[in-house]
Motif scaffolding. Structure first.
Motif, PDB file in Angstrom:
ATOM      1  N   VAL A  22       0.839  -1.205   0.000  1.00 35.77           N
ATOM      2  CA  VAL A  22       0.000   0.000   0.000  1.00 35.77           C
ATOM      3  C   VAL A  22       0.870   1.249   0.000  1.00 35.77           C
ATOM      4  O   VAL A  22       0.648   2.193  -0.760  1.00 35.77           O
ATOM      5  CB  VAL A  22      -0.959   0.010   1.211  1.00 35.77           C
ATOM      6  CG1 VAL A  22      -1.680   1.345   1.302  1.00 35.77           C
ATOM      7  CG2 VAL A  22      -1.950  -1.136   1.109  1.00 35.77           C
ATOM      8  N   LEU A  23       1.925   1.239   0.843  1.00 33.64           N
ATOM      9  CA  LEU A  23       2.826   2.384   0.897  1.00 33.64           C
ATOM     10  C   LEU A  23       3.525   2.585  -0.441  1.00 33.64           C
ATOM     11  O   LEU A  23       3.660   3.707  -0.923  1.00 33.64           O
ATOM     12  CB  LEU A  23       3.861   2.191   2.003  1.00 33.64           C
ATOM     13  CG  LEU A  23       3.398   2.482   3.430  1.00 33.64           C
ATOM     14  CD1 LEU A  23       4.491   2.149   4.420  1.00 33.64           C
ATOM     15  CD2 LEU A  23       2.994   3.941   3.567  1.00 33.64           C
ATOM     16  N   ALA A  24       3.974   1.509  -1.024  1.00 28.77           N
ATOM     17  CA  ALA A  24       4.648   1.597  -2.315  1.00 28.77           C
ATOM     18  C   ALA A  24       3.716   2.163  -3.377  1.00 28.77           C
ATOM     19  O   ALA A  24       4.120   2.976  -4.215  1.00 28.77           O
ATOM     20  CB  ALA A  24       5.156   0.219  -2.729  1.00 28.77           C
ATOM     21  N   ALA A  45      -0.919  13.641  -1.640  1.00 25.62           N
ATOM     22  CA  ALA A  45      -0.474  12.250  -1.723  1.00 25.62           C
ATOM     23  C   ALA A  45       0.736  11.991  -0.832  1.00 25.62           C
ATOM     24  O   ALA A  45       0.807  10.959  -0.150  1.00 25.62           O
ATOM     25  CB  ALA A  45      -0.152  11.908  -3.174  1.00 25.62           C
ATOM     26  N   TYR A  46       1.702  12.912  -0.810  1.00 29.68           N
ATOM     27  CA  TYR A  46       2.883  12.728   0.042  1.00 29.68           C
ATOM     28  C   TYR A  46       2.506  12.804   1.527  1.00 29.68           C
ATOM     29  O   TYR A  46       3.058  12.071   2.358  1.00 29.68           O
ATOM     30  CB  TYR A  46       3.955  13.767  -0.284  1.00 29.68           C
ATOM     31  CG  TYR A  46       4.707  13.493  -1.566  1.00 29.68           C
ATOM     32  CD1 TYR A  46       5.345  12.275  -1.777  1.00 29.68           C
ATOM     33  CD2 TYR A  46       4.776  14.446  -2.569  1.00 29.68           C
ATOM     34  CE1 TYR A  46       6.034  12.021  -2.964  1.00 29.68           C
ATOM     35  CE2 TYR A  46       5.462  14.205  -3.755  1.00 29.68           C
ATOM     36  CZ  TYR A  46       6.084  12.983  -3.948  1.00 29.68           C
ATOM     37  OH  TYR A  46       6.755  12.731  -5.112  1.00 29.68           O
ATOM     38  N   LYS A  47       1.592  13.677   1.854  1.00 28.89           N
ATOM     39  CA  LYS A  47       1.158  13.754   3.257  1.00 28.89           C
ATOM     40  C   LYS A  47       0.426  12.480   3.675  1.00 28.89           C
ATOM     41  O   LYS A  47       0.504  12.043   4.823  1.00 28.89           O
ATOM     42  CB  LYS A  47       0.271  14.981   3.458  1.00 28.89           C
ATOM     43  CG  LYS A  47       1.041  16.295   3.408  1.00 28.89           C
ATOM     44  CD  LYS A  47       0.138  17.499   3.632  1.00 28.89           C
ATOM     45  CE  LYS A  47       0.927  18.786   3.611  1.00 28.89           C
ATOM     46  NZ  LYS A  47       0.063  19.978   3.813  1.00 28.89           N
ATOM     47  N   LYS A  48      -0.266  11.866   2.724  1.00 26.22           N
ATOM     48  CA  LYS A  48      -0.931  10.590   2.989  1.00 26.22           C
ATOM     49  C   LYS A  48       0.106   9.511   3.301  1.00 26.22           C
ATOM     50  O   LYS A  48      -0.085   8.674   4.186  1.00 26.22           O
ATOM     51  CB  LYS A  48      -1.773  10.193   1.779  1.00 26.22           C
ATOM     52  CG  LYS A  48      -2.597   8.924   1.961  1.00 26.22           C
ATOM     53  CD  LYS A  48      -3.435   8.659   0.718  1.00 26.22           C
ATOM     54  CE  LYS A  48      -4.233   7.361   0.865  1.00 26.22           C
ATOM     55  NZ  LYS A  48      -5.022   7.077  -0.365  1.00 26.22           N
ATOM     56  N   SER A  56      10.702  10.246   5.480  1.00 25.09           N
ATOM     57  CA  SER A  56      11.921   9.933   4.735  1.00 25.09           C
ATOM     58  C   SER A  56      12.372  11.193   4.016  1.00 25.09           C
ATOM     59  O   SER A  56      11.585  12.119   3.794  1.00 25.09           O
ATOM     60  CB  SER A  56      11.666   8.821   3.716  1.00 25.09           C
ATOM     61  OG  SER A  56      10.774   9.276   2.707  1.00 25.09           O
ATOM     62  N   LEU A  57      13.642  11.233   3.621  1.00 27.05           N
ATOM     63  CA  LEU A  57      14.173  12.403   2.935  1.00 27.05           C
ATOM     64  C   LEU A  57      13.416  12.670   1.642  1.00 27.05           C
ATOM     65  O   LEU A  57      13.075  13.811   1.336  1.00 27.05           O
ATOM     66  CB  LEU A  57      15.662  12.211   2.639  1.00 27.05           C
ATOM     67  CG  LEU A  57      16.324  13.290   1.767  1.00 27.05           C
ATOM     68  CD1 LEU A  57      16.193  14.662   2.417  1.00 27.05           C
ATOM     69  CD2 LEU A  57      17.780  12.938   1.504  1.00 27.05           C
ATOM     70  N   GLN A  58      13.110  11.609   0.891  1.00 24.86           N
ATOM     71  CA  GLN A  58      12.452  11.803  -0.390  1.00 24.86           C
ATOM     72  C   GLN A  58      11.090  12.454  -0.217  1.00 24.86           C
ATOM     73  O   GLN A  58      10.741  13.395  -0.935  1.00 24.86           O
ATOM     74  CB  GLN A  58      12.290  10.470  -1.124  1.00 24.86           C
ATOM     75  CG  GLN A  58      11.632  10.633  -2.496  1.00 24.86           C
ATOM     76  CD  GLN A  58      11.429   9.322  -3.221  1.00 24.86           C
ATOM     77  OE1 GLN A  58      11.706   8.255  -2.662  1.00 24.86           O
ATOM     78  NE2 GLN A  58      10.943   9.375  -4.453  1.00 24.86           N
ATOM     79  N   VAL A  59      10.311  11.980   0.751  1.00 23.92           N
ATOM     80  CA  VAL A  59       8.968  12.514   0.957  1.00 23.92           C
ATOM     81  C   VAL A  59       9.042  13.953   1.463  1.00 23.92           C
ATOM     82  O   VAL A  59       8.353  14.848   0.962  1.00 23.92           O
ATOM     83  CB  VAL A  59       8.177  11.632   1.935  1.00 23.92           C
ATOM     84  CG1 VAL A  59       6.849  12.294   2.295  1.00 23.92           C
ATOM     85  CG2 VAL A  59       7.931  10.260   1.324  1.00 23.92           C
ATOM     86  N   VAL A  60       9.884  14.186   2.466  1.00 21.18           N
ATOM     87  CA  VAL A  60      10.002  15.526   3.046  1.00 21.18           C
ATOM     88  C   VAL A  60      10.489  16.523   1.999  1.00 21.18           C
ATOM     89  O   VAL A  60       9.970  17.640   1.884  1.00 21.18           O
ATOM     90  CB  VAL A  60      10.945  15.495   4.264  1.00 21.18           C
ATOM     91  CG1 VAL A  60      11.270  16.913   4.733  1.00 21.18           C
ATOM     92  CG2 VAL A  60      10.317  14.697   5.398  1.00 21.18           C
ATOM     93  N   GLN A  61      11.470  16.115   1.202  1.00 22.37           N
ATOM     94  CA  GLN A  61      11.999  17.021   0.189  1.00 22.37           C
ATOM     95  C   GLN A  61      10.960  17.318  -0.882  1.00 22.37           C
ATOM     96  O   GLN A  61      10.836  18.458  -1.338  1.00 22.37           O
ATOM     97  CB  GLN A  61      13.247  16.413  -0.447  1.00 22.37           C
ATOM     98  CG  GLN A  61      13.914  17.335  -1.451  1.00 22.37           C
ATOM     99  CD  GLN A  61      15.240  16.784  -1.930  1.00 22.37           C
ATOM    100  OE1 GLN A  61      16.028  16.279  -1.141  1.00 22.37           O
ATOM    101  NE2 GLN A  61      15.466  16.873  -3.229  1.00 22.37           N
ATOM    102  N   ARG A  62      10.182  16.304  -1.275  1.00 25.12           N
ATOM    103  CA  ARG A  62       9.153  16.531  -2.287  1.00 25.12           C
ATOM    104  C   ARG A  62       8.044  17.451  -1.762  1.00 25.12           C
ATOM    105  O   ARG A  62       7.497  18.272  -2.506  1.00 25.12           O
ATOM    106  CB  ARG A  62       8.567  15.188  -2.738  1.00 25.12           C
ATOM    107  CG  ARG A  62       9.507  14.395  -3.666  1.00 25.12           C
ATOM    108  CD  ARG A  62       9.630  15.100  -5.003  1.00 25.12           C
ATOM    109  NE  ARG A  62      10.561  14.471  -5.926  1.00 25.12           N
ATOM    110  CZ  ARG A  62      10.276  13.469  -6.748  1.00 25.12           C
ATOM    111  NH1 ARG A  62       9.059  12.930  -6.718  1.00 25.12           N
ATOM    112  NH2 ARG A  62      11.181  12.994  -7.571  1.00 25.12           N
ATOM    113  N   ILE A  63       7.719  17.334  -0.506  1.00 19.41           N
ATOM    114  CA  ILE A  63       6.724  18.245   0.086  1.00 19.41           C
ATOM    115  C   ILE A  63       7.270  19.678   0.074  1.00 19.41           C
ATOM    116  O   ILE A  63       6.572  20.627  -0.302  1.00 19.41           O
ATOM    117  CB  ILE A  63       6.359  17.803   1.517  1.00 19.41           C
ATOM    118  CG1 ILE A  63       5.569  16.486   1.479  1.00 19.41           C
ATOM    119  CG2 ILE A  63       5.540  18.893   2.221  1.00 19.41           C
ATOM    120  CD1 ILE A  63       5.276  15.907   2.837  1.00 19.41           C
ATOM    121  N   ALA A  64       8.537  19.818   0.472  1.00 20.99           N
ATOM    122  CA  ALA A  64       9.161  21.146   0.469  1.00 20.99           C
ATOM    123  C   ALA A  64       9.197  21.725  -0.944  1.00 20.99           C
ATOM    124  O   ALA A  64       8.854  22.891  -1.170  1.00 20.99           O
ATOM    125  CB  ALA A  64      10.576  21.055   1.038  1.00 20.99           C
TER     126      ALA A  64
END
Length: 664
Positions: A22-24, A45-48, A56-64
């Motif tokens: 599901v996460l993937a 979607a990233y906040k979900k 993770s770095l990827q998620v946090v960076q994409r949100i930023a």
């Protein structure tokens, strides 16, 4: 060991429960939104994803990145702060964090981060240190703002982005991505912002400052995708506007070498937006259905947009990322040919264009070219600049400074014929990064001239030239506006002080007189940096007693030299003014040397120095018959630095002086 076993057990349970797939899947969908530039959807979607796993770095960076692209610098600053906490974070995040802090006017933090980035990435040191210096400049501009009143144009602004106003004799064109128009709500949303698509609107003029409710332009101009910004050629009733097309990307050109680019990782998108310029004509009753395409549009390869047309219709400025430019986007122009066609686009050159983004070109009714840039020294985001010079021969660009510019995006300016008022677009009042149309008008700053009247008598005593200042009581002060014979008059008080109300930017002359003293005057133009300010002027009075030497300050000469230095010229100009204010006096201008060299040599040198000073006064219009040049050599030393006495250079220089005295 126990920690490792516990973590392994948790991971096993998550796998068994089906959470990993599901996460993937959630992450894949979020990345898809991001790569397709659907940033409003990507954020959700990233906040979900964050709700189901540790950051993770990827998620946090994409949100930023998403917040930054959406111009929500407040959230972007927060999320980049989280991103750089990861040990394997790309140093580019420090730069983007600094940019976001700068956009929020958090200049101290931004400066610190730019300096940190310069240490982490030495190859970008010059850029980073220039950005750090810009933080100090921005703070200075905010401390000393230009005199403009800024207000929101409530009549046309919406909850969406409203920008790039173009004022005509009949009304106001502007661009907007509002969801509602004519009480109807757009059903199509732009997933980049979550708002509507940019459309062109027109608000009919009621008075010089009021308009009717904005109406969208017809479908011949407003397609179902983005349309705008624009400019309007009044003499031909033609709207030059930007239209966006979605085109299929060609093969990837390789890795992006720019470490600050948010496009890193997003080249998997199959399509991109490209701009072209189009022309629509109004026949007096309605818009013609046929829309003409600009000759040099090439949306398969690059963008051309943000048109600005001169009032005579002979030059079209625009913005493009076509090959061969100086940066991401540059200002170009095309000149209309004798047969009516448009000539080959010409880059406006390195004075205007930088390695960054130049965009939103506009032509003021004052004849100046304006544009926005994040490549020139600015306050944050896009700043508005004015090109100095003329078409084809620009010499510099001028930042419009605060409050025209802020730490947020400021662009799409419209300036009236006086150059003192108009409209602009800015995100400064928005929490979500959407733009508003603002009005601005320069005002005259009232301030107070505070004057200090003093008698100045200089007496020679052993070891120094002593300056004695005493207040002049009862001196008559007259304040003139330059070019006028009318004046305001006051008398100095018991402390020698006086004051007048004045306004910024006006050239004034103040004259002072009293029996027993020479008439004195000073010319000045106050800046007056605040809504109320104080300007100080010291008016120096000199007694009119004959044969009493008065030192002309700062008239010093290099050893064995008699030429007039720039600092000396400045002081001699004051003497010119005094002679002009007192046309009946004659003076002796005397020069003195130190004791070094022979008496004969020093006598000749001092005469040459006195003569050079007299010649300077004559060059400024003073009658030579009113001047006597006299060299005294080393015969009148003012200290003990005689032959054979050891003295410092400073003590010797006190003797190398120029004086004047009134002759009988």
């Amino acid at each position: 060991m126990k920690r490792t076993f516990t973590l392994a057990l948790v991971l096993l349970c998550m796998a068994a429960s089906g959470i990993f797939p599901v996460l993937a899947q959630d992450m894949k969908q979020a990345d898809k939104y991001f790569n397709n530039f659907e940033f409003s959807l990507a954020l959700d979607a990233y906040k979900k994803v964050l709700e189901k796993e540790e950051p993770s770095l990827q998620v946090v960076q994409r949100i930023a990145d998403s917040y930054r692209i959406l111009n929500n610098s407040k959230e972007a600053e927060f999320w980049y702060a989280q991103a750089i906490a990861f040990p394997n974070a790309d140093p580019a995040n420090i730069y983007l964090y600094a940019e976001s802090a700068k956009r929020n006017a958090n200049y101290a933090k931004a400066k610190q981060l730019f300096q940190e980035y310069s240490e982490k990435v030495p190859a970008q040191r010059e850029l980073a240190m220039r950005m750090a210096a810009s933080c100090d400049t921005a703070l200075k501009w905010m401390t000393y703002p230009k005199p403009y009143e800024i207000e929101q144009l409530e009549a046309v602004n919406s909850e969406g982005a409203d920008f790039s106003p173009v004022r005509t004799k009949d009304g106001l064109f502007f661009s907007s991505d509002r969801l509602e128009a004519n009480n109807k709500r757009q059903t199509d949303r732009n997933n980049w912002t979550g708002n509507g698509y940019i459309q062109m609107y027109f608000a009919m003029k009621q008075t010089d400052s009021t308009w009717t409710n904005p109406e969208p332009l017809p479908s011949s101009i407003n397609t179902s995708y983005h349309n705008g910004p624009a400019d309007y050629l009044e003499k031909e009733q033609t709207l030059y506007f930007t239209r966006t097309r979605v085109v299929k990307k060609r093969a990837a050109s390789g890795n992006n070498s720019d470490p600050t680019s948010w496009f890193k990782g997003s080249d998997n998108g199959t399509h991109t937006n490209r701009h072209g310029i189009y022309m629509a004509t109004y026949n007096g009753k309605k818009w013609e259905k046929k829309v003409e395409e600009f000759k040099y549009n090439n949306t398969d390869e690059f963008s051309i947009g943000h048109p600005a047309i001169t009032q005579d219709g002979k030059v079209l400025y625009f913005v493009s990322d076509m090959p061969g430019g100086f940066g991401e986007t540059d200002v170009y122009y095309s000149e209309r040919q004798p047969d009516g066609s448009w000539g080959q686009p010409i880059n406006a050159g390195p004075v205007i264009n930088t390695s960054g983004r130049e965009s939103f070109a506009s032509l003021g009714d004052d004849g100046n070219l304006y544009f926005s840039s994040d490549g020139h020294m600015g306050m944050g985001g896009l700043d508005i600049f004015k090109a100095i010079g003329k078409h084809r021969s620009w010499t510099a660009v001028e930042n419009m400074k605060h409050p025209i510019n802020t730490s947020q995006d400021d662009f799409g300016i419209q300036v009236d014929s006086s150059g003192t008022k108009g409209m602009l677009s800015s995100s400064r009042f928005s929490e979500n990064g959407f733009d508003d149309i603002l009005t601005f008008e320069e005002y005259t700053v009232p301030c107070v001239l505070v004057g200090i009247g003093k008698t100045v008598e200089r007496t020679s005593k052993e070891g120094a030239v002593q300056t004695v200042k005493e207040p002049i009581v009862g001196a008559t002060l007259q304040l003139y506006t330059d070019g006028s014979e009318e004046y305001e008059e006051q008398t100095s008080d018991e402390n020698g002080n006086f004051s007048f109300p004045i306004v910024a930017g006006t050239k004034y002359i103040i004259k002072g007189s009293k029996d027993g003293y020479l008439t004195q005057s000073v010319t000045f133009t106050p800046e007056c940096l605040y809504k109320t300010d104080t300007v100080q002027v010291e008016l120096v009075f000199v007694r009119d007693t004959p044969n009493v030497p008065v030192l002309v300050e700062n008239i010093y000469y290099d050893l064995d030299k008699f030429d007039i230095k720039p600092a000396a010229a400045k002081e001699l100009n004051k003497l010119v003014r005094m002679l002009q204010d007192n046309p009946s006096i004659r003076i002796e201008l005397s020069s003195h040397t130190d004791s070094r060299q022979t008496d004969e040599y020093n006598q000749v040198l001092s005469q040459l120095r006195a003569q050079s000073a007299v010649d300077y006064l004559v060059s400024k219009g003073i009658d030579r018959n009113r001047l006597v040049a006299k060299g005294y050599g080393e015969s009148r030393l003012i200290n003990k630095c005689d032959d054979g006495v050891s003295c410092t250079e400073e003590q010797h220089q006190q003797n190398r002086r120029t004086e004047f005295k009134i002759l009988q």
